[in-house]
Each structure stands twice: as C-alpha cells, then as structure tokens.
Design a protein around this motif. Structure first.
Motif, mmCIF file in Angstrom:
data_model
loop_
_atom_site.group_PDB
_atom_site.id
_atom_site.type_symbol
_atom_site.label_atom_id
_atom_site.label_comp_id
_atom_site.label_asym_id
_atom_site.label_seq_id
_atom_site.Cartn_x
_atom_site.Cartn_y
_atom_site.Cartn_z
ATOM 1 N N LYS A 161 22.561 1.131 27.321
ATOM 2 C CA LYS A 161 22.887 2.133 28.341
ATOM 3 C C LYS A 161 23.003 1.512 29.727
ATOM 4 C CE LYS A 161 20.991 6.225 26.095
ATOM 5 N NZ LYS A 161 19.948 7.260 26.130
ATOM 6 N N LEU A 162 22.209 0.491 29.983
ATOM 7 C CA LEU A 162 22.241 -0.180 31.286
ATOM 8 C C LEU A 162 23.328 -1.245 31.369
ATOM 9 C CD1 LEU A 162 18.384 -0.593 31.892
ATOM 10 C CD2 LEU A 162 19.938 1.066 32.959
ATOM 11 N N GLY A 163 24.061 -1.436 30.290
ATOM 12 C CA GLY A 163 25.135 -2.427 30.283
ATOM 13 C C GLY A 163 24.657 -3.848 30.086
ATOM 14 N N LYS A 164 23.424 -4.011 29.680
ATOM 15 C CA LYS A 164 22.873 -5.352 29.448
ATOM 16 C C LYS A 164 23.212 -5.787 28.018
ATOM 17 C CE LYS A 164 18.986 -4.801 32.610
ATOM 18 N NZ LYS A 164 17.523 -4.818 32.734
ATOM 19 N N VAL A 165 24.478 -6.071 27.820
ATOM 20 C CA VAL A 165 24.945 -6.472 26.490
ATOM 21 C C VAL A 165 25.702 -7.786 26.599
ATOM 22 C CG1 VAL A 165 25.093 -4.105 25.631
ATOM 23 C CG2 VAL A 165 27.075 -5.128 26.739
ATOM 24 N N ARG A 166 25.797 -8.468 25.480
ATOM 25 C CA ARG A 166 26.610 -9.673 25.431
ATOM 26 C C ARG A 166 27.246 -9.757 24.057
ATOM 27 N NH1 ARG A 166 23.227 -14.206 23.179
ATOM 28 N NH2 ARG A 166 21.220 -13.227 22.787
ATOM 29 N N GLU A 167 28.427 -10.312 24.022
ATOM 30 C CA GLU A 167 29.130 -10.467 22.763
ATOM 31 C C GLU A 167 28.732 -11.791 22.129
ATOM 32 O OE1 GLU A 167 33.316 -9.724 22.632
ATOM 33 O OE2 GLU A 167 33.171 -8.196 24.194
ATOM 34 N N ILE A 168 28.584 -11.762 20.806
ATOM 35 C CA ILE A 168 28.300 -12.990 20.069
ATOM 36 C C ILE A 168 29.237 -13.062 18.888
ATOM 37 C CG2 ILE A 168 25.859 -13.098 20.764
ATOM 38 C CD1 ILE A 168 25.159 -12.049 17.946
#
Length: 88
Positions: free
Chosen positions: A74-81
């Motif tokens: 929800k906070l946008g703290k994502v990364r693609e792997i």
C-alpha cells in the motif's frame, strides 16, 4: 453481510436454481431445517479460498508477515524480482 435464508423444503424443490445462483452470482445461501439447524451453500472455490486464508492467518507470526507485506504494498514499497530462478 446478509446471507439469504431458505427452507430445506425450498432448497429441495429448487436445488438446480439455487446451485446456479451460487455459481453464477457468487451468492452464499443459508438453508435451515428448523430454527437450530442450518447449513451454508457456497462455491467450492470460495470455500477453498476461505480455508486457505484461515490457514495462513492461523500462525500469528505468519499473519504479521502478511499484514506487513500488505502495508508495504500500500505504501509503494515494492520491488520487482526475476522469479524464473525459483521455478522448476
């Protein structure tokens, strides 16, 4: 959430229509025999999803990890792997 209730007799006489309602509309229907006895009819995929959710949340540590992951998303703290290395 209000669950429609029908009698056992109505369910027995209209089972095909009730089956279709559950599958086509995603309805959950409560069927009662008397005031103290009832069952619930729901789509098998929905049932499996509920059971999986209960299992995942049954461990407090796992439930906390899931909540943290949802919050991060929800906070946008994502990364693609690249997950290809994890596949068979």
């Amino acid at each position: 959430m209000s669950i429609p209730q029908i009698s056992f007799q109505e369910c027995n006489s209209k089972f095909a229509q009730i089956f279709d309602r559950v599958l086509e509309n995603g309805e959950v229907i409560s069927v009662y025999k008397d005031t103290n006895e009832s069952i619930v009819i729901l789509d098998a995929k929905e049932y499996s999803s509920l059971i999986e959710t209960l299992y995942l949340l049954s461990s407090s540590a796992n439930a906390e990890r899931l909540r943290e992951g949802i919050l991060q998303h929800k906070l946008g703290k994502v990364r693609e792997i690249d997950v290809t290395t994890y596949l068979d």
